[in-house]
Design a protein around this motif. Sequence first.
Motif, mmCIF file in Angstrom:
data_model
loop_
_atom_site.group_PDB
_atom_site.id
_atom_site.type_symbol
_atom_site.label_atom_id
_atom_site.label_comp_id
_atom_site.label_asym_id
_atom_site.label_seq_id
_atom_site.Cartn_x
_atom_site.Cartn_y
_atom_site.Cartn_z
ATOM 1 N N ALA A 412 0.820 -1.218 0.000
ATOM 2 C CA ALA A 412 0.000 0.000 0.000
ATOM 3 C C ALA A 412 0.850 1.262 0.000
ATOM 4 N N ASP A 413 2.095 1.150 0.444
ATOM 5 C CA ASP A 413 2.992 2.305 0.421
ATOM 6 C C ASP A 413 3.734 2.443 -0.903
ATOM 7 N N HIS A 414 3.502 1.505 -1.832
ATOM 8 C CA HIS A 414 4.220 1.536 -3.112
ATOM 9 C C HIS A 414 3.297 1.667 -4.324
ATOM 10 N N VAL A 415 2.095 1.138 -4.247
ATOM 11 C CA VAL A 415 1.202 1.118 -5.407
ATOM 12 C C VAL A 415 0.035 2.067 -5.181
ATOM 13 N N SER A 416 -0.756 2.273 -6.243
ATOM 14 C CA SER A 416 -1.865 3.221 -6.148
ATOM 15 C C SER A 416 -3.009 2.707 -5.292
ATOM 16 N N HIS A 417 -3.249 1.383 -5.297
ATOM 17 C CA HIS A 417 -4.330 0.836 -4.480
ATOM 18 C C HIS A 417 -4.137 -0.664 -4.294
ATOM 19 N N VAL A 418 -4.559 -1.147 -3.127
ATOM 20 C CA VAL A 418 -4.491 -2.573 -2.809
ATOM 21 C C VAL A 418 -5.897 -3.071 -2.498
ATOM 22 N N HIS A 419 -6.301 -4.143 -3.183
ATOM 23 C CA HIS A 419 -7.572 -4.812 -2.908
ATOM 24 C C HIS A 419 -7.255 -6.105 -2.159
ATOM 25 N N LEU A 420 -7.665 -6.186 -0.893
ATOM 26 C CA LEU A 420 -7.436 -7.376 -0.085
ATOM 27 C C LEU A 420 -8.702 -8.223 -0.074
ATOM 28 N N LEU A 421 -8.594 -9.467 -0.551
ATOM 29 C CA LEU A 421 -9.743 -10.361 -0.679
ATOM 30 C C LEU A 421 -9.655 -11.457 0.377
ATOM 31 N N ILE A 422 -10.705 -11.587 1.190
ATOM 32 C CA ILE A 422 -10.749 -12.665 2.175
ATOM 33 C C ILE A 422 -12.059 -13.433 2.008
ATOM 34 N N LEU A 435 -1.997 -5.537 12.552
ATOM 35 C CA LEU A 435 -2.126 -5.478 11.096
ATOM 36 C C LEU A 435 -3.532 -5.075 10.681
ATOM 37 N N VAL A 436 -4.523 -5.623 11.354
ATOM 38 C CA VAL A 436 -5.909 -5.259 11.054
ATOM 39 C C VAL A 436 -6.099 -3.755 11.213
ATOM 40 N N ASP A 437 -5.572 -3.195 12.286
ATOM 41 C CA ASP A 437 -5.727 -1.756 12.523
ATOM 42 C C ASP A 437 -5.067 -0.936 11.423
ATOM 43 N N GLN A 438 -3.863 -1.331 11.009
ATOM 44 C CA GLN A 438 -3.171 -0.589 9.949
ATOM 45 C C GLN A 438 -3.918 -0.676 8.627
ATOM 46 N N ILE A 439 -4.441 -1.857 8.330
ATOM 47 C CA ILE A 439 -5.156 -2.056 7.062
ATOM 48 C C ILE A 439 -6.442 -1.244 7.037
ATOM 49 N N GLU A 440 -7.187 -1.283 8.126
ATOM 50 C CA GLU A 440 -8.495 -0.625 8.129
ATOM 51 C C GLU A 440 -8.403 0.889 8.061
ATOM 52 N N ARG A 441 -7.278 1.451 8.479
ATOM 53 C CA ARG A 441 -7.177 2.918 8.411
ATOM 54 C C ARG A 441 -6.318 3.414 7.243
#
Length: 575
Positions: A412-422, A435-441
């Motif tokens: 996420a710090d290198h590309v324009s957008h990250v789509h995380l699929l679960i 990690l959850v906290d960093q991802i969600e914000r």
Amino acid sequence: MSTRISSEDAPRLGDGQLVDDETPDTVGAFPRLTDAQVATLETGGTRRSVHAGEVLIRAGTRSSDFFVVLSGKVAIIDEGAEDGERRILRLHGPGRFLGELGLLEGQVAFFTAEAIEDGEVLVVPAERVRELVAHDLVLSDLILRAYRIRRHLLIGLGAGFRIIGSCYSPDTLRLREFAMRNRLPHKWIDLEQDERAEQLLQSLGVAPEDTPVVIWHGEKVLRNPTNAELARIVGLPVPDSVPDAAQDVCDLVVVGAGPAGLAASVYGASDGLNTVTLESIAAGGQASTSSRIENYLGFPAGVSGAELAERAIIQAGKFGARLLVSADVAGLGSEAGHHVLRLADGGEIRARAVVLATGARYRKLEVSGIEALEGRSVYYAATHQEARLCGTDPVAIVGGGNSAGQATVFLADHVSHVHLLIRGGDLGKSMSRYLVDQIERHPRVTVHRNTEIREVHGEKYLEEIVVEDNRTGDQDTIRVHALFVFIGAMPHTGWLADTIALDDHGFVLTGMDAVHARGDGNRPISAGLSRTLETSRAGLFAAGDVRRGSVKRVASAVGEGAMAVRQIHEYFERS
């Protein structure tokens, strides 16, 4: 083509960066030593004069010396440019030291170091520097950090050897994976995309159908080399480079050099055991694909998996452990009361005790057409090398564990957008809270819950994915140019066949699970077996992800590697 380098050539680099000795060092790759640090290194070192044009380190050869520039200037030069020119990468002036990670790990140099002015250098035997790195905390951190970053910079600049091959070739993918996983400076030239590729092949007398090839030192051509052949030329130790390893009966053989295997190697060797570690591809295991591990004890700012592996390799070597790469174990037998490990190349290694630490690999997505994109825009690791290949294009990540989370935060710090699929609805079910906290914000991350990939589209590279809500069946298309897969785990135990007890998924049974299992045919395993990490075969232990019931965390794998050595001592005392 050999060109005399002068100081007037200094302030230019292929990508336009300044390389003069006065260029600010913002990342810690080129620190200046203090007078006190130079004095420490001088114990056991020798001062000598150098003259302009003198080569201190030559690309393609091992250097046995660590150099500190006392006066004058030394140029770091890439000899492998496609046009035959010598490319200046950096200038070192007084107070700087030469070298990079390969000096500590016994590899050949991937650059040439040449004096461009008369001056004086301090020459310290590499073995002395390894001792200092092992015992002097300040110098250890300074040198290891600089060497690790320099290796990263060499890779980013495309220094080192060249791999020329088609993006559609499985052997090209194999060589690229071996080079990337072993963090070897190199540059890939795609026969399908790079207009210079065919011209370069013609100049070397190589037909396109003979690719992939490795170009070493700008002129030596290796036609579709095996991993072992490539390892030999860059100085990585392979089984036949340590002949006595095959002839001696080792106290301990560790199969696999991930965190558990490296820990067993360090503790085994430090306890005085004659220890050999076998690794099929590269040290570090699955952990080395993590850009940053933030919950590992003792590293409050986090540590990359590659850095952790590099430190462990040096530490194991300090105690005398021998790490062999491209050592693919194909079978297990016994002879005269010893374990016999049969290698894929036909060799054998005997041991009094064995630690299985072969780990597990991420499963591949069962989506039609995805195999054709692997290595080009579908990846199973997220390091700086893969991030560089992605550029700033949007990417997708599949997985709900810590590896997927670490990859998401990093990319996420290198590309324009990250789509995380679960697949599930709860991101925190198998991912650490930090990690959850960093991802969600994070503003450039979108989490797609209850989502699975159904199709991938793209000819040469991934262009889009079709995803489905597994509750409603609704489908959507997401445009991404790379896909990172971190799903499930398959243990590396196929080579064990019926030699020890495994569970239904192939994970190794240990401790009381092994006691209650059955070994060869219907032969009951001895109920006297009670050590938690011992398998159904006496003297054979398992640690880390390959073991059923293991906690899939780096810290626990390291702990199991250490525990296995303690239990091996108990086994030796008993037997």
